[in-house]
Design a protein around this motif. Structure first.
Motif, short mmCIF file in Angstrom:
data_model
loop_
_atom_site.label_atom_id
_atom_site.label_comp_id
_atom_site.label_asym_id
_atom_site.label_seq_id
_atom_site.Cartn_x
_atom_site.Cartn_y
_atom_site.Cartn_z
N ARG A 149 0.83 -1.22 0.00
CA ARG A 149 0.00 0.00 0.00
C ARG A 149 0.86 1.26 0.00
O ARG A 149 0.58 2.23 -0.72
N PHE A 150 1.93 1.26 0.81
CA PHE A 150 2.85 2.40 0.81
C PHE A 150 3.42 2.61 -0.58
O PHE A 150 3.52 3.75 -1.07
N ASN A 151 3.77 1.51 -1.23
CA ASN A 151 4.36 1.58 -2.57
C ASN A 151 3.39 2.20 -3.56
O ASN A 151 3.77 3.07 -4.37
N VAL A 152 2.14 1.77 -3.51
CA VAL A 152 1.16 2.29 -4.46
C VAL A 152 0.90 3.77 -4.22
O VAL A 152 0.86 4.57 -5.18
N TRP A 153 0.72 4.18 -2.97
CA TRP A 153 0.46 5.59 -2.69
C TRP A 153 1.65 6.46 -3.09
O TRP A 153 1.47 7.57 -3.61
N LEU A 154 2.86 5.96 -2.86
CA LEU A 154 4.04 6.71 -3.27
C LEU A 154 4.11 6.82 -4.80
O LEU A 154 4.49 7.87 -5.34
N ALA A 155 3.73 5.75 -5.50
CA ALA A 155 3.71 5.78 -6.96
C ALA A 155 2.68 6.79 -7.46
O ALA A 155 2.95 7.54 -8.42
N VAL A 156 1.51 6.84 -6.84
CA VAL A 156 0.48 7.80 -7.24
C VAL A 156 0.97 9.23 -7.02
O VAL A 156 0.80 10.11 -7.89
N ALA A 157 1.59 9.48 -5.87
CA ALA A 157 2.12 10.83 -5.58
C ALA A 157 3.22 11.19 -6.57
O ALA A 157 3.30 12.35 -7.03
#
Length: 515
Positions: free
Chosen positions: A271-279
């Motif tokens: 989840r951290f990875n996905v949110w960082l990718a979106v940002a």
């Protein structure tokens, strides 16, 4: 499919039993490869290259057809009444849709999530694929072709072979009491005896080695690439000590994640990875050119859909194919049996339509958007200043594209750090998920214990540290080895083409789904 007996603990869970033969053979073969690469790197590389070339030439057409057939059957099943079948029993999904999809996406993308996403579209823009040699270089059409070709490698077919038919067969097998092991994919052909036959052991070992090869490669490359990128951006040393420190740090994160389990470490890191990718995508769109990226995505995706079958089955230039399409298809096939285990492990309670729709539909579109944001921005910068991205990419390799793109955007230093962190977390999520899948493949019943999960994460990290001692040749040889193991893995996946429709029909009848 029939259930197998297992010793039950007081809490109702089956007692964990580790298959030492499979674990020792797989670990021993990996160790032997690392030793050979250290003692004779040139000879080892030559042998792997020769075998890789032969496998890509002989089996490349089969892999192309296999992936296309897998996707086609999965789509038909998902759209049919069988799409309503609930997989893995009448239970509620263990994870919410976002958590579930985040774990699947981050596991597949690995280093490709950043380094290939930034480099591959630029490669195809600077040197057009042979099927599109008549397209004017540097034109708008060249942009759409470059993006479409990248989508064809990382799009619908890759996701379908990694997370649809194989996972469906695995979940049905688990429901019937069979273990989540690669050999279970052959149950439709050999029946119950495959669980005790020596062929089952061979299948498990080969599939584990394939995933280890495909995971150790990105870990090793990550160490070298992040070290290079940090040196370019901040002037830090680009040496073996720095590379080792990066790999050990990543390994520690992955091991802690896999020890804490799917419901804690793995899903939190994903989840951290996905949110960082979106940002990161949002930042690049603001700092770069959102209009160019949107136009590129729409044009590239339209071209991808239009030329979907011709790009998939293209056989005109076998040398180019072995470097691109066949290489990627072989890589994904090598990963597929263990990915089927991981997807099955986290997908109980979902419908077949939900699994196929999100895995082979939503995830590829999101991947294409991500490739357009990174790679499309690289193409835009290359058009503005020819050679600004393609030059370093040709001279240095994959990490140079990432660094060149970051440096040409405002706040390049900050953006470069974020991209390096994102790359590290992408590889860490693949390492922890595949450590779990490998440990599961080496377990005859029950959940793999923490020691087994941690062992494979540590072993892959140590192997990467050892291989980078001889430079990228050792890591490249191991990563190419996954294409060799894709030969038997491709035949292990073949029964899923008819087994998945069969088990869905059975489950539809059991669940009263008649129309």
């Amino acid at each position: 499919m029939t259930s197998t007996s297992a010793e039950i603990l007081d809490n109702g869970e089956p007692r964990t039993r580790t298959d030492l033969v499979v674990s020792v053979l797989a670990g021993g073969l990996l160790t032997a490869f690392v030793v050979a690469a250290l003692l004779a790197p040139q000879a080892t590389g030559d042998v792997v290259t020769a075998a890789f070339t032969a496998c890509a030439s002989w089996f490349g057409p089969y892999w192309q057809v296999l992936l296309l057939a897998t996707f086609g059957i999965a789509v038909v099943l998902g759209a049919s009444r069988y799409g309503r079948v609930r997989l893995g029993g009448d239970v509620e999904p263990e994870f919410g849709t976002f958590k579930w999809l985040a774990m699947i996406m981050c596991t597949l993308l690995a280093a490709g999530g950043v380094f290939w996403a930034s480099a591959e579209p630029v490669y195809h823009f600077a040197d057009l694929p042979p099927a599109y040699a008549d397209v004017p270089p540097g034109s708008t059409e060249a942009v759409t072709v470059a993006l479409a070709q990248s989508f064809s490698h990382w799009g619908f077919l890759a996701w379908a072979v990694l997370g649809t038919l194989g996972a469906i067969v695995m979940m049905r097998a688990q429901e019937k009491g069979l273990p989540l092991r690669p050999r279970t994919l052959l149950h439709p052909v050999f029946g119950e005896r495959i669980q005790r036959h020596w062929l089952g052991t061979v299948v498990d070992v080969i599939c584990i080695i394939a995933v280890v090869a495909g995971t150790v490669g990105p870990i090793g490359f990550l160490g070298m690439q992040v070290s290079y990128s940090m040196s370019t951006l901040f002037g830090t040393p680009d040496d073996y000590a720095m590379q080792v420190a990066i790999i050990l740090g990543l390994t520690a994160v992955a091991v802690i994640s896999v020890i804490t389990g799917v419901d804690k470490g793995i899903q939190l890191l994903s989840r951290f990875n996905v949110w960082l990718a979106v940002a990161t995508m949002a930042a690049i769109l603001v700092l770069g050119s959102a209009a160019f990226v949107v136009d590129g995505f729409l044009g590239g995706f339209a071209r991808y859909v239009q030329d979907f079958v011709p790009m998939t089955l293209y056989r005109g230039d076998t040398e180019w194919l072995s470097s691109w399409t066949v290489f990627f298809f072989g890589w994904f096939i090598g990963y597929a049996p263990l990915m089927a285990i991981f997807v099955a492990r986290i997908s109980r309670g979902r419908t077949a339509r939900n699994l196929i729709g999100f895995t082979a539909g939503v995830a590829p579109v999101a991947t294409a958007l991500w490739f357009t944001v990174l790679g499309g921005t690289g193409i835009m910068l290359e058009q503005r200043t020819p050679g600004s991205v393609s030059g370093p990419l040709t001279d240095v390799g994959l990490p140079a594209a990432l660094v060149s793109i970051a440096q040409q955007l405002p706040w390049g230093g900050v953006l470069g750090v974020v991209l390096l962190v994102l790359t590290t977390t992408f590889v860490a999520t693949t390492t922890d998920s595949m450590s779990l899948a490998i440990a599961t493949a080496g377990t005859t019943c029950g959940e793999p214990n923490k020691f087994s999960r941690a062992f494979w994460g540590l072993l892959m990290g140590v192997a990467a540290v050892a291989l980078i001692a001889v430079g990228d040749s050792g890591v490249s040889a191991l990563q190419s080895f996954i294409v060799i193991t894709a030969v038997p893995a491709g035949f292990v996946l073949l029964p899923t083409l008819w087994a998945a429709p069969k088990v869905l029909r059975e489950m539809a009848a059991e669940q009263g789904i008649t129309s």
